[in-house]
Design an enzyme around this catalytic site. Structure first.
Site, PDB file in Angstrom:
ATOM      1  N   ASP A 148       0.828  -1.212   0.000  1.00 16.53           N
ATOM      2  CA  ASP A 148       0.000   0.000   0.000  1.00 16.53           C
ATOM      3  C   ASP A 148       0.865   1.265   0.000  1.00 16.53           C
ATOM      4  OD1 ASP A 148      -2.503   1.284   0.149  1.00 16.53           O
ATOM      5  OD2 ASP A 148      -3.245  -0.182   1.598  1.00 16.53           O
ATOM      6  N   GLU A 181      -0.696   1.708  -5.196  1.00 11.23           N
ATOM      7  CA  GLU A 181      -0.267   3.110  -5.130  1.00 11.23           C
ATOM      8  C   GLU A 181      -1.343   4.025  -5.683  1.00 11.23           C
ATOM      9  OE1 GLU A 181       1.831   6.336  -7.448  1.00 11.23           O
ATOM     10  OE2 GLU A 181       0.462   4.715  -8.011  1.00 11.23           O
ATOM     11  N   GLY A 183      -2.555   4.608  -8.510  1.00 11.99           N
ATOM     12  CA  GLY A 183      -2.422   5.289  -9.797  1.00 11.99           C
ATOM     13  C   GLY A 183      -1.902   6.710  -9.686  1.00 11.99           C
ATOM     14  N   ASN A 185       1.067   8.008  -9.336  1.00 14.70           N
ATOM     15  CA  ASN A 185       2.308   8.330 -10.058  1.00 14.70           C
ATOM     16  C   ASN A 185       2.459   7.464 -11.301  1.00 14.70           C
ATOM     17  OD1 ASN A 185       3.853  10.260  -8.091  1.00 14.70           O
ATOM     18  ND2 ASN A 185       3.033   8.618  -6.810  1.00 14.70           N
ATOM     19  N   ASP A 203      -9.696   3.676  -4.033  1.00  9.54           N
ATOM     20  CA  ASP A 203     -10.453   2.481  -3.637  1.00  9.54           C
ATOM     21  C   ASP A 203     -11.842   2.398  -4.273  1.00  9.54           C
ATOM     22  OD1 ASP A 203      -8.275   2.100  -2.087  1.00  9.54           O
ATOM     23  OD2 ASP A 203      -9.349   1.962  -0.190  1.00  9.54           O
TER      24      ASP A 203
END
Ligand code: GLA
Length: 391
Positions: A148, A181, A183, A185, A203
């Site tokens: 995460d 992550e 999305g 980066n 989420d």
């Protein structure tokens, strides 16, 4: 001369590429994850009951083999040597014993942690402990790590995730590495070299089109997948988040449509419902082997949105052996009267047999127009197979 040697050594070590275990996810991983239904209330007992229910319902044999214990499994502190330890009350037998139980029942063992200092629920994160934790996971028999992105401070995402990827590789046990992550980066650009899958969005929650700061319904998550198809393939998948199929905020129709579209997306299929208590309707959705076959097709191509009009979307996925999956999706609130002239889909060369994957029967060929009345938020999911001589 000494300076030159130092520079060469430095350049070589800087150019060492990320490494990952190859061949662990030739098709999108399938399994069950504790988060969507139980949040931090996971326990050894819940995992064992879930494993038994996955066997009894036929889900394990349909392909759902990774059981992933999400956030909440840990004690609030590491031990005196800095090792991660499970919550002694909820996981009294320890994680190695849980892994052994899962393996002996035909499952693979997945676990969650976080690249930041703490997880999103405040348990110890992996930051600064990557190599130690990777050895711990290997010693417990872990097969899948969901990693995460909470509490990461100013850390660089690519570097941070690479550190854990290198640690897993160094620990020597083949572990599927799943980046979570959100999305932020563009992990699809750098994820493939170090990981097997990466989340593309924030989420999901159990509704069709609701949204708050933390989570959104699947309609919005679906929209964000458009254009990402070129980044996915065997061993490197986009992950539009876990399934909400069977959870209370979705109608049965919305669950069926969600499942169909996730199959078109070649998404990892991680069930997120309480499988101990699911209805037979929900079980039938999750175990529809013809829909699962679309997701798991060996060509490994993610589907894409072929066209969109208000209330109407057509998503298509190229399959192996010249076949195609086509999904007509009614995103509106009224019944959609769908009429299709097959020549309008130019990638279809020649004539195809059409099979309806929810009705589970052949419905003719593409030499005649197709029509269907599609209820609100529902889909028609078809598999098209080239007509062979003699058909
Ligand atoms: C993040 C992830 C979720 C879940 C929770 C656990 O929000 O995106 O999938 O793992 O953390 O706290």
């Amino acid at each position: 001369m000494k300076k030159l040697t130092f520079l060469i050594v430095l350049l070589i070590s800087c150019s060492v590429h990320a490494q990952k275990f190859q061949g662990l996810a030739p098709t999108p991983p399938m399994g069950w994850n504790s988060w969507n239904s139980f949040q931090v209330n996971c326990s050894e007992q819940l995992i064992k009951e879930t494993a038994r229910a996955l066997i009894k319902s036929g889900m394990r044999d349909a392909g759902y083999t990774y059981i992933v214990v999400d956030d909440g499994w840990e004690a609030m502190e590491r031990d005196g040597l800095g090792n991660l330890v499970p919550d002694p009350k909820r996981f009294p037998s320890g994680m190695k014993a849980l892994g052994d139980f899962l393996h002996s029942n035909g499952f693979k063992f997945g676990i969650h942690n976080c690249a930041g200092r703490t997880t999103c629920s405040g348990f110890p994160g992996g930051r600064g402990h990557e190599f130690q934790d990777a050895r711990t996971y290997a010693s417990w028999g872990v097969d899948y790590l969901k990693y995460d992105w909470c509490d990461h401070g100013t850390a660089n995402a690519e570097e941070t995730y690479k550190t854990m990827g290198d640690a897993l590789f160094a620990a020597g046990r083949p572990i599927v590495y799943s980046l979570c992550e959100w999305g932020n980066n563009q992990p699809w650009l750098w994820g493939p070299k170090m990981a097997h899958l990466w989340r593309t969005t924030g989420d999901i929650t159990d509704c069709y089109s609701c949204q708050d700061v933390y989570a959104t319904g699947w309609k919005y998550i679906l929209a964000k997948q458009d254009g990402l198809e070129k980044y996915a393939g065997p061993d490197h998948w986009n992950d539009p988040d876990m399934l909400e199929v069977g959870n209370k905020g979705l109608s049965m129709t919305e669950s069926k449509a969600h499942f169909s579209l996730w199959a078109i997306l070649a998404a990892p299929l991680m069930a997120g419902n309480d499988v101990r208590k699911m209805s037979s309707d929900v079980r039938e959705i999750l175990t529809n082997n013809e829909v699962i076959a679309v997701d798991q097709d060996s060509l490994g191509k993610q589907g894409y949105k072929f066209m969109e009009h208000p209330s109407k979307e057509i998503w298509v996925k190229e399959l192996s052996n010249g076949e195609w999956a086509i999904c007509f999706f009614n995103s509106g609130d009224d019944v959609l009267k769908m009429r299709v002239h097959w020549a309008y889909l130019p990638f279809l060369k020649g004539t195809f047999q059409i099979r309806d994957l929810w009705q589970k029967k052949g419905i003719g060929k593409t030499d005649a127009d197709f029509s269907a009345d599609i209820p609100s938020h529902d889909v028609v999911l078809l598999r098209l197979s080239p007509v062979k001589q003699g058909d």
